[in-house]
Write a protein that holds these residues in place. Structure first.
Motif, PDB file in Angstrom:
ATOM      1  N   LYS A 156     -13.230  -4.850  -2.740  1.00  0.00           N
ATOM      2  CA  LYS A 156     -13.069  -3.806  -1.770  1.00  0.00           C
ATOM      3  C   LYS A 156     -12.656  -2.535  -2.867  1.00  0.00           C
ATOM      4  CE  LYS A 156     -12.326  -6.737   2.193  1.00  0.00           C
ATOM      5  NZ  LYS A 156     -11.459  -7.147   3.163  1.00  0.00           N
ATOM      6  N   VAL A 157     -11.621  -2.716  -3.324  1.00  0.00           N
ATOM      7  CA  VAL A 157     -11.113  -1.689  -4.433  1.00  0.00           C
ATOM      8  C   VAL A 157     -12.133  -1.096  -5.206  1.00  0.00           C
ATOM      9  CG1 VAL A 157      -9.542  -1.155  -6.259  1.00  0.00           C
ATOM     10  CG2 VAL A 157      -8.461  -2.709  -4.154  1.00  0.00           C
ATOM     11  N   ARG A 158     -12.959  -1.710  -5.802  1.00  0.00           N
ATOM     12  CA  ARG A 158     -14.074  -1.135  -6.623  1.00  0.00           C
ATOM     13  C   ARG A 158     -14.951  -0.277  -5.616  1.00  0.00           C
ATOM     14  NH1 ARG A 158     -15.452  -6.570  -9.560  1.00  0.00           N
ATOM     15  NH2 ARG A 158     -13.610  -6.589 -10.731  1.00  0.00           N
ATOM     16  N   GLU A 159     -14.934  -0.746  -4.392  1.00  0.00           N
ATOM     17  CA  GLU A 159     -16.146   0.064  -3.664  1.00  0.00           C
ATOM     18  C   GLU A 159     -15.306   1.264  -2.981  1.00  0.00           C
ATOM     19  OE1 GLU A 159     -16.822  -2.545  -0.374  1.00  0.00           O
ATOM     20  OE2 GLU A 159     -18.164  -3.950  -1.718  1.00  0.00           O
ATOM     21  N   ARG A 160     -13.974   1.504  -3.155  1.00  0.00           N
ATOM     22  CA  ARG A 160     -13.375   2.485  -2.302  1.00  0.00           C
ATOM     23  C   ARG A 160     -12.122   2.852  -3.327  1.00  0.00           C
ATOM     24  NH1 ARG A 160      -9.041   3.261   0.924  1.00  0.00           N
ATOM     25  NH2 ARG A 160      -8.991   0.844   1.168  1.00  0.00           N
ATOM     26  N   LEU A 161     -12.263   4.141  -3.994  1.00  0.00           N
ATOM     27  CA  LEU A 161     -11.413   4.499  -5.001  1.00  0.00           C
ATOM     28  C   LEU A 161     -10.349   5.520  -4.554  1.00  0.00           C
ATOM     29  CD1 LEU A 161     -13.581   4.620  -8.390  1.00  0.00           C
ATOM     30  CD2 LEU A 161     -12.194   2.864  -7.533  1.00  0.00           C
ATOM     31  N   THR A 162     -10.461   5.822  -3.544  1.00  0.00           N
ATOM     32  CA  THR A 162      -9.630   6.700  -2.688  1.00  0.00           C
ATOM     33  C   THR A 162      -8.783   5.997  -1.687  1.00  0.00           C
ATOM     34  OG1 THR A 162     -10.889   7.736  -1.187  1.00  0.00           O
ATOM     35  CG2 THR A 162     -10.934   8.856  -3.383  1.00  0.00           C
ATOM     36  N   LEU A 163      -7.521   6.738  -1.311  1.00  0.00           N
ATOM     37  CA  LEU A 163      -6.687   6.107  -0.422  1.00  0.00           C
ATOM     38  C   LEU A 163      -6.722   6.992   0.692  1.00  0.00           C
ATOM     39  CD1 LEU A 163      -3.472   5.186  -2.590  1.00  0.00           C
ATOM     40  CD2 LEU A 163      -5.457   3.573  -1.448  1.00  0.00           C
ATOM     41  N   ASN A 164      -6.510   6.435   1.988  1.00  0.00           N
ATOM     42  CA  ASN A 164      -6.443   7.607   3.277  1.00  0.00           C
ATOM     43  C   ASN A 164      -5.018   7.530   3.410  1.00  0.00           C
ATOM     44  OD1 ASN A 164      -5.294   5.249   4.603  1.00  0.00           O
ATOM     45  ND2 ASN A 164      -7.386   4.231   5.364  1.00  0.00           N
ATOM     46  N   ILE A 165      -4.808   8.452   4.448  1.00  0.00           N
ATOM     47  CA  ILE A 165      -3.460   8.824   4.747  1.00  0.00           C
ATOM     48  C   ILE A 165      -2.601   7.767   5.109  1.00  0.00           C
ATOM     49  CG2 ILE A 165      -2.165  10.302   6.214  1.00  0.00           C
ATOM     50  CD1 ILE A 165      -3.806  12.004   4.150  1.00  0.00           C
ATOM     51  N   ASP A 166      -3.124   7.049   5.888  1.00  0.00           N
ATOM     52  CA  ASP A 166      -2.128   5.639   6.325  1.00  0.00           C
ATOM     53  C   ASP A 166      -1.797   4.887   5.055  1.00  0.00           C
ATOM     54  OD1 ASP A 166      -2.297   6.495   9.011  1.00  0.00           O
ATOM     55  OD2 ASP A 166      -4.130   5.469   9.515  1.00  0.00           O
ATOM     56  N   GLU A 167      -2.813   4.773   4.284  1.00  0.00           N
ATOM     57  CA  GLU A 167      -2.353   3.956   3.014  1.00  0.00           C
ATOM     58  C   GLU A 167      -1.264   4.503   2.249  1.00  0.00           C
ATOM     59  OE1 GLU A 167      -6.493   1.444   2.290  1.00  0.00           O
ATOM     60  OE2 GLU A 167      -6.418   3.622   1.899  1.00  0.00           O
ATOM     61  N   CYS A 168      -1.503   5.850   2.225  1.00  0.00           N
ATOM     62  CA  CYS A 168      -0.517   6.445   1.295  1.00  0.00           C
ATOM     63  C   CYS A 168       0.752   6.520   2.238  1.00  0.00           C
ATOM     64  CB  CYS A 168      -0.952   8.154   1.198  1.00  0.00           C
ATOM     65  SG  CYS A 168      -2.275   8.364   0.070  1.00  0.00           S
ATOM     66  N   LEU A 169       0.875   6.713   3.320  1.00  0.00           N
ATOM     67  CA  LEU A 169       2.146   6.707   4.102  1.00  0.00           C
ATOM     68  C   LEU A 169       2.858   5.186   3.889  1.00  0.00           C
ATOM     69  CD1 LEU A 169       3.989   7.772   6.181  1.00  0.00           C
ATOM     70  CD2 LEU A 169       2.613   7.047   7.773  1.00  0.00           C
ATOM     71  N   ASP A 170       1.830   4.265   3.851  1.00  0.00           N
ATOM     72  CA  ASP A 170       2.748   2.905   3.885  1.00  0.00           C
ATOM     73  C   ASP A 170       3.154   2.694   2.382  1.00  0.00           C
ATOM     74  OD1 ASP A 170       1.832   2.269   6.491  1.00  0.00           O
ATOM     75  OD2 ASP A 170      -0.075   1.177   5.790  1.00  0.00           O
ATOM     76  N   ILE A 171       2.335   3.221   1.492  1.00  0.00           N
ATOM     77  CA  ILE A 171       2.777   3.010   0.047  1.00  0.00           C
ATOM     78  C   ILE A 171       4.194   3.594  -0.180  1.00  0.00           C
ATOM     79  CG2 ILE A 171       2.422   3.703  -2.367  1.00  0.00           C
ATOM     80  CD1 ILE A 171      -0.517   2.938  -1.854  1.00  0.00           C
ATOM     81  N   ALA A 172       4.288   5.147   0.387  1.00  0.00           N
ATOM     82  CA  ALA A 172       5.362   5.917   0.146  1.00  0.00           C
ATOM     83  C   ALA A 172       6.508   5.183   0.912  1.00  0.00           C
ATOM     84  CB  ALA A 172       5.149   7.281   0.620  1.00  0.00           C
TER      85      ALA A 172
END
Length: 101
Positions: free
Chosen positions: A39-55
C-alpha cells in the motif's frame, strides 16, 4: 519558494521522527507488514488526515517527553537543594568548631 521548501522540510522531519518511533515498536506479523508495504508503494503522498494524525501523535509523544524531563529536573533540583542545605549546616558546624578552638 523558500517558505514552501521550509514547510516541506519540516513535514519531512516530522514524518521521519514518526517513522523512527514506529520502527522502535514491536513488529507486526509478516502478512500485515507485507500488505502495508504494498500500500505504501502504491501511494507515496499523505492526505491531510494522515498528516494530522502523525502531527498529533508526535505532539503527544513530545509532551510526554517534556513532562518526564520536567519531573526528572525537579527531582534533581530537590536533591541539589538538600545537598546545599547539608553543606551549609556542615560549614556552620566547622565555623563553630574553629571559633571554639
Amino acid at each position: 519558494l523558500l517558505r514552501a521548501n521550509k514547510k516541506l522540510q519540516q513535514e519531512n522531519d516530522l514524518f521521519q521522527a514518526h517513522l523512527s518511533r514506529l520502527q522502535e515498536l514491536p513488529l507486526e506479523d509478516d502478512s500485515h507488514a507485507k500488505s502495508r508495504k504494498r500500500k505504501v508503494r502504491e501511494r507515496l503522498t499523505l492526505n491531510i488526515d494522515e498528516c494530522l494524525d502523525i502531527a498529533s501523535s508526535e505532539f503527544e509523544t513530545l509532551q510526554k517527553e517534556v513532562e518526564r524531563t520536567r519531573q526528572n529536573s525537579e527531582k534533581l533540583v530537590d536533591t541539589l537543594k538538600a545537598v546545599l542545605e547539608e553543606t551549609d549546616i556542615r560549614i556552620a558546624d566547622l565555623k563553630k568548631d574553629a571559633y571554639e578552638f
